[in-house]
Design a protein around this motif. Structure first.
Motif, PDB file in Angstrom:
ATOM      1  N   ALA A 240     -25.614  63.437  -2.236  1.00 48.54           N
ATOM      2  CA  ALA A 240     -24.718  62.556  -2.990  1.00 48.54           C
ATOM      3  C   ALA A 240     -25.451  61.782  -4.072  1.00 48.54           C
ATOM      4  O   ALA A 240     -24.831  61.010  -4.818  1.00 48.54           O
ATOM      5  CB  ALA A 240     -24.035  61.571  -2.038  1.00 48.54           C
ATOM      6  N   ASN A 243     -24.695  61.418  -8.339  1.00 46.71           N
ATOM      7  CA  ASN A 243     -23.742  60.458  -8.892  1.00 46.71           C
ATOM      8  C   ASN A 243     -24.385  59.089  -9.066  1.00 46.71           C
ATOM      9  O   ASN A 243     -24.171  58.400 -10.071  1.00 46.71           O
ATOM     10  CB  ASN A 243     -22.524  60.346  -7.969  1.00 46.71           C
ATOM     11  N   THR A 244     -25.217  58.705  -8.089  1.00 45.41           N
ATOM     12  CA  THR A 244     -25.875  57.403  -8.150  1.00 45.41           C
ATOM     13  C   THR A 244     -26.914  57.345  -9.256  1.00 45.41           C
ATOM     14  O   THR A 244     -26.941  56.404 -10.064  1.00 45.41           O
ATOM     15  CB  THR A 244     -26.526  57.073  -6.797  1.00 45.41           C
ATOM     16  N   ASN A 246     -27.077  59.075 -11.874  1.00 48.81           N
ATOM     17  CA  ASN A 246     -26.358  59.131 -13.148  1.00 48.81           C
ATOM     18  C   ASN A 246     -25.925  57.731 -13.570  1.00 48.81           C
ATOM     19  O   ASN A 246     -26.129  57.313 -14.711  1.00 48.81           O
ATOM     20  CB  ASN A 246     -25.145  60.058 -12.988  1.00 48.81           C
ATOM     21  N   HIS A 247     -25.330  56.987 -12.626  1.00 51.92           N
ATOM     22  CA  HIS A 247     -24.909  55.614 -12.938  1.00 51.92           C
ATOM     23  C   HIS A 247     -26.098  54.705 -13.213  1.00 51.92           C
ATOM     24  O   HIS A 247     -26.019  53.807 -14.068  1.00 51.92           O
ATOM     25  CB  HIS A 247     -24.067  55.049 -11.799  1.00 51.92           C
ATOM     26  N   GLU A 250     -27.189  55.184 -16.818  1.00 54.88           N
ATOM     27  CA  GLU A 250     -26.214  54.881 -17.883  1.00 54.88           C
ATOM     28  C   GLU A 250     -26.583  53.654 -18.711  1.00 54.88           C
ATOM     29  O   GLU A 250     -26.457  53.677 -19.948  1.00 54.88           O
ATOM     30  CB  GLU A 250     -24.818  54.704 -17.279  1.00 54.88           C
ATOM     31  N   TYR A 274     -32.137  64.774 -14.854  1.00 55.94           N
ATOM     32  CA  TYR A 274     -32.236  64.350 -13.458  1.00 55.94           C
ATOM     33  C   TYR A 274     -32.891  65.474 -12.663  1.00 55.94           C
ATOM     34  O   TYR A 274     -32.415  66.602 -12.688  1.00 55.94           O
ATOM     35  CB  TYR A 274     -30.854  64.060 -12.870  1.00 55.94           C
ATOM     36  N   TYR A 283     -30.843  68.720 -13.636  1.00 58.63           N
ATOM     37  CA  TYR A 283     -29.534  68.372 -14.174  1.00 58.63           C
ATOM     38  C   TYR A 283     -29.713  67.868 -15.600  1.00 58.63           C
ATOM     39  O   TYR A 283     -30.546  66.993 -15.854  1.00 58.63           O
ATOM     40  CB  TYR A 283     -28.870  67.285 -13.330  1.00 58.63           C
ATOM     41  N   GLN A 285     -27.812  66.432 -19.174  1.00 57.14           N
ATOM     42  CA  GLN A 285     -26.612  65.763 -19.682  1.00 57.14           C
ATOM     43  C   GLN A 285     -26.831  65.390 -21.147  1.00 57.14           C
ATOM     44  O   GLN A 285     -27.452  64.384 -21.461  1.00 57.14           O
ATOM     45  CB  GLN A 285     -26.337  64.508 -18.835  1.00 57.14           C
ATOM     46  N   THR A 291     -20.717  65.829 -19.322  1.00 60.89           N
ATOM     47  CA  THR A 291     -20.692  66.719 -18.163  1.00 60.89           C
ATOM     48  C   THR A 291     -22.124  67.078 -17.768  1.00 60.89           C
ATOM     49  O   THR A 291     -22.974  67.333 -18.614  1.00 60.89           O
ATOM     50  CB  THR A 291     -19.912  68.006 -18.483  1.00 60.89           C
TER      51      THR A 291
END
Length: 322
Positions: A240, A243-244, A246-247, A250, A274, A283, A285, A291
């Motif tokens: 999981a 998602n963390t 990524n935030h 930001e 990432y 990952y 972006q 996306t």
């Protein structure tokens, strides 16, 4: 910054901020790939790896993760990086922008890297894309959570333990680390009420514990902000975590025209990368498309005869809800 998950795994996440269009895409370099240096040296990789880069004379990557879970990222080190002017006959000669390929292509972990540092000689060479020598330093982390910063200065090579798990651009790591002493008051809660003579002042709203957290785009301020962000980040499972992280990254995005160089060019976040170390995955972006695109190191990619470039869509997708 590095990120530790609730199950004890690690990630490395970075923003790539630059004014010149680098044109980076996810690239996989397989095992046993012979890399040709601009210095005339060459080496053959033991381990395959994936990261962001482009092909110039050969493939140049600026961050990535290899099949053993070793991960690294190159960052700008202007004003302090200093390399040799001439190749050394008894060492592997590399330009600064080639060092990441050596780090990820030949090493399993940070201890491996430390043991091999006396074998390399970083030489002043212009990056053809920029027509300039590139001043860099590197953050390196492995599956066990070891984190180091590699810097090459006028007084030689520095292999530094990074207990903060964060690195930005210049100045050197010791300066950034010492500067955190100016921000020991930061917390993710609230400041207590304060008495001013006969008046009791209370916080206006939640978040007063972070008053004084720098929000500008300088590398020194971003280091402090990243250290704070990493310190109080929630610990999610490895599956999981994307998602963390990524935030978490930001707030470090730089939109175009918000950070101008003296020549008027705009530094901006060309992409975020990432790197998942436990199941080596990259990952990507890009600025134009929020996306996430993922590339996992599979046997098919690792055993190819050539490098694999995986272009990422640059147009933002919008999903219409009816």
């Amino acid at each position: 910054m590095t990120y530790q998950t609730s199950d004890g795994h690690y990630w490395l996440a970075r923003t790539m901020d630059f004014a010149f269009e680098l044109g980076g895409e996810p690239v996989v370099l397989p095992r046993h790939y012979t890399f040709q240096s601009v210095t005339g040296s060459q080496f053959t990789t033991r381990y395959g790896f994936v990261g962001a880069g482009a092909k110039l004379q050969d493939y140049i990557l600026v961050d990535g993760v290899n099949e053993t879970g070793l991960s690294a990222a190159a960052l700008y080190f202007s004003g302090q990086a200093q390399y040799t002017d001439t190749p050394a006959a008894d060492k592997l000669n590399l330009a600064s922008f080639e060092l990441l390929n050596w780090l990820l292509g030949l090493h399993q972990n940070n201890a491996d890297v430390a043991a091999d540092l006396d074998q390399i000689n970083v030489v002043n060479f212009e990056l053809p894309l920029l027509h300039a020598n590139v001043p860099l330093h590197w953050i390196i982390t492995d599956q066990a959570g070891h984190c180091n910063v590699l810097e090459i200065r006028a007084d030689g090579l520095h292999w530094l333990n990074d207990p903060v798990g964060v690195m930005t651009n210049s100045p050197n790591f010791e300066w950034h680390q010492q500067n955190l002493g100016n921000y020991v008051q930061l917390q993710n809660g609230s400041q207590p009420e304060r008495q001013f003579h006969d008046y009791t002042a209370q916080e206006i709203g939640p978040g007063s514990g972070a008053l004084g957290l720098p929000g500008d785009y300088t590398s020194t301020s971003r280091f402090v902000r990243a250290a704070y962000t990493r310190q109080f980040a929630p610990r999610m499972s490895d599956q999981a975590a994307i998602n963390t992280v990524n935030h978490l990254l930001e707030p470090f995005d730089i939109a175009k025209n918000l950070k101008l160089q003296t020549n008027g060019n705009s530094d901006y976040t060309q992409y975020r990368g990432y790197m998942q170390l436990s199941q080596p995955t990259y990952y990507f972006q890009p600025y134009e498309n929020s996306t996430l695109s993922a590339v996992q190191l599979t046997e098919a990619l690792l055993t190819k005869d050539t490098a694999t470039v995986l272009p990422v869509p640059r147009q933002q997708d919008v999903h219409q809800l009816n």
